[in-house]
Design an enzyme around this catalytic site. Sequence first.
Site, short mmCIF file in Angstrom:
data_model
loop_
_atom_site.label_atom_id
_atom_site.label_comp_id
_atom_site.label_asym_id
_atom_site.label_seq_id
_atom_site.Cartn_x
_atom_site.Cartn_y
_atom_site.Cartn_z
N HIS B 67 0.83 -1.21 0.00
CA HIS B 67 0.00 0.00 0.00
C HIS B 67 0.87 1.26 0.00
CE1 HIS B 67 -3.01 -2.95 1.12
NE2 HIS B 67 -3.95 -2.06 0.89
N PRO B 68 0.39 2.30 -0.69
CA PRO B 68 1.13 3.56 -0.72
C PRO B 68 0.91 4.37 0.56
CG PRO B 68 -0.94 3.84 -1.86
CD PRO B 68 -0.88 2.38 -1.43
N SER B 84 -6.30 3.72 -5.56
CA SER B 84 -5.76 4.53 -4.47
C SER B 84 -5.93 6.01 -4.76
CB SER B 84 -4.26 4.21 -4.27
OG SER B 84 -4.11 2.99 -3.60
N GLN B 88 -7.74 8.36 -2.08
CA GLN B 88 -7.02 9.46 -1.43
C GLN B 88 -7.67 10.80 -1.80
OE1 GLN B 88 -2.88 9.46 -0.84
NE2 GLN B 88 -2.65 7.24 -0.95
N PHE B 119 0.94 3.19 7.18
CA PHE B 119 -0.37 3.38 7.80
C PHE B 119 -1.44 3.16 6.75
CE2 PHE B 119 -3.88 6.38 8.78
CZ PHE B 119 -4.25 5.91 10.03
N VAL B 120 -2.28 2.16 6.97
CA VAL B 120 -3.35 1.87 6.01
C VAL B 120 -4.68 2.15 6.69
CG1 VAL B 120 -4.48 0.09 4.61
CG2 VAL B 120 -1.98 0.13 4.80
N ILE B 121 -5.49 2.94 6.04
CA ILE B 121 -6.81 3.25 6.57
C ILE B 121 -7.76 3.37 5.39
CG2 ILE B 121 -6.46 5.77 6.50
CD1 ILE B 121 -8.02 5.92 9.18
N CYS B 122 -8.99 3.05 5.63
CA CYS B 122 -9.96 3.14 4.54
C CYS B 122 -10.31 4.61 4.34
CB CYS B 122 -11.19 2.31 4.88
SG CYS B 122 -12.26 2.17 3.45
N ALA B 123 -9.63 5.23 3.39
CA ALA B 123 -9.74 6.67 3.21
C ALA B 123 -11.17 7.09 2.89
CB ALA B 123 -8.78 7.14 2.11
#
Lengths: 168, 168
Positions: B67-68, B84, B88, B119-123
């Site tokens: 993940h970016p 992504s 974002q 850090f991965v979060i469901c944006a």
Amino acid sequence: MDINVVNALTYEDFVKLFGNVVEKCPLIPAAIWSHRPFKDLADIEAHIRKFIHSLPDSGKEGVLRCHPDLAGLDLQRGTLTRESQEEQSQAGMTTLDSAESLQMYSLNTDYKERFGFPFVICARLNSKADIVRQLSERLKNDRAVEEVTTLCSLRLRNIVLSDIQTKL
Amino acid sequence: MDINVVNALTYEDFVKLFGNVVEKCPLIPAAIWSHRPFKDLADIEAHIRKFIHSLPDSGKEGVLRCHPDLAGLDLQRGTLTRESQEEQSQAGMTTLDSAESLQMYSLNTDYKERFGFPFVICARLNSKADIVRQLSERLKNDRAVEEVTTLCSLRLRNIVLSDIQTKL
């Protein structure tokens, strides 16, 4: 190239450098980064091999399904990865005549219908004639995963023996 | 979209359609194709979730490392995947002012140094303020994999609820 250079890479640079050593599976180098520091190139290879073998059968098949057909649609459309393009080119897959292309199409189709994944062979280590023969004869699929790890090994060596700086 | 249409897809079309439901991990949809026929969308999601949870810890970390960063280099360079980029953008990451950008850079760096993955979060499900707050506060990483499966769920729904024909 010094293994200490590899061990000092961030995961981002590591994945950038080794991301396609297993075709379209950056997940695999991204995973084995967790096992740093590596002793040497053989240690990296061993971790990749171990990771692939730790996958459930569906996962091993998934790795195979990320590979393109030999002399298939991706080659025709120019959508092969750089690594696959080089490998298929070295095995003569980019200069087939129309009869050979048709034969490869037919053999690929039969193989995929039988196994549910593409025929994977280390194109760099086999001539065009070898590939056609093995594609016709390989009725058992137990060699498929081994071919992936051989491919991976050659791709790794290709990166490590070239100038790392040009790739980052 | 009828689940029978999905179940009739070749692995090539299945991977083409669902290849990025887990960021840069086509291996995962390629693997779960083995479990056809699927009962419904929830069944596909369940297989993906099960596959990710079956991975060794290094593999789960590998999925995260694909993940970016949020508002990171890929966004700046225009090298985000389409999925992504949309996520974002919806979370306001594409319109940060310079102070906000610097704050995100600093928080991302701290997080990656601490955990060894981004850090991965469901944006899509979080506002810009929520993201900054959680990135500052999330000192435990046990939510990270769950965020990946939430992201995956939304990407799957996005594909299945749109016209499948336009993607193949």
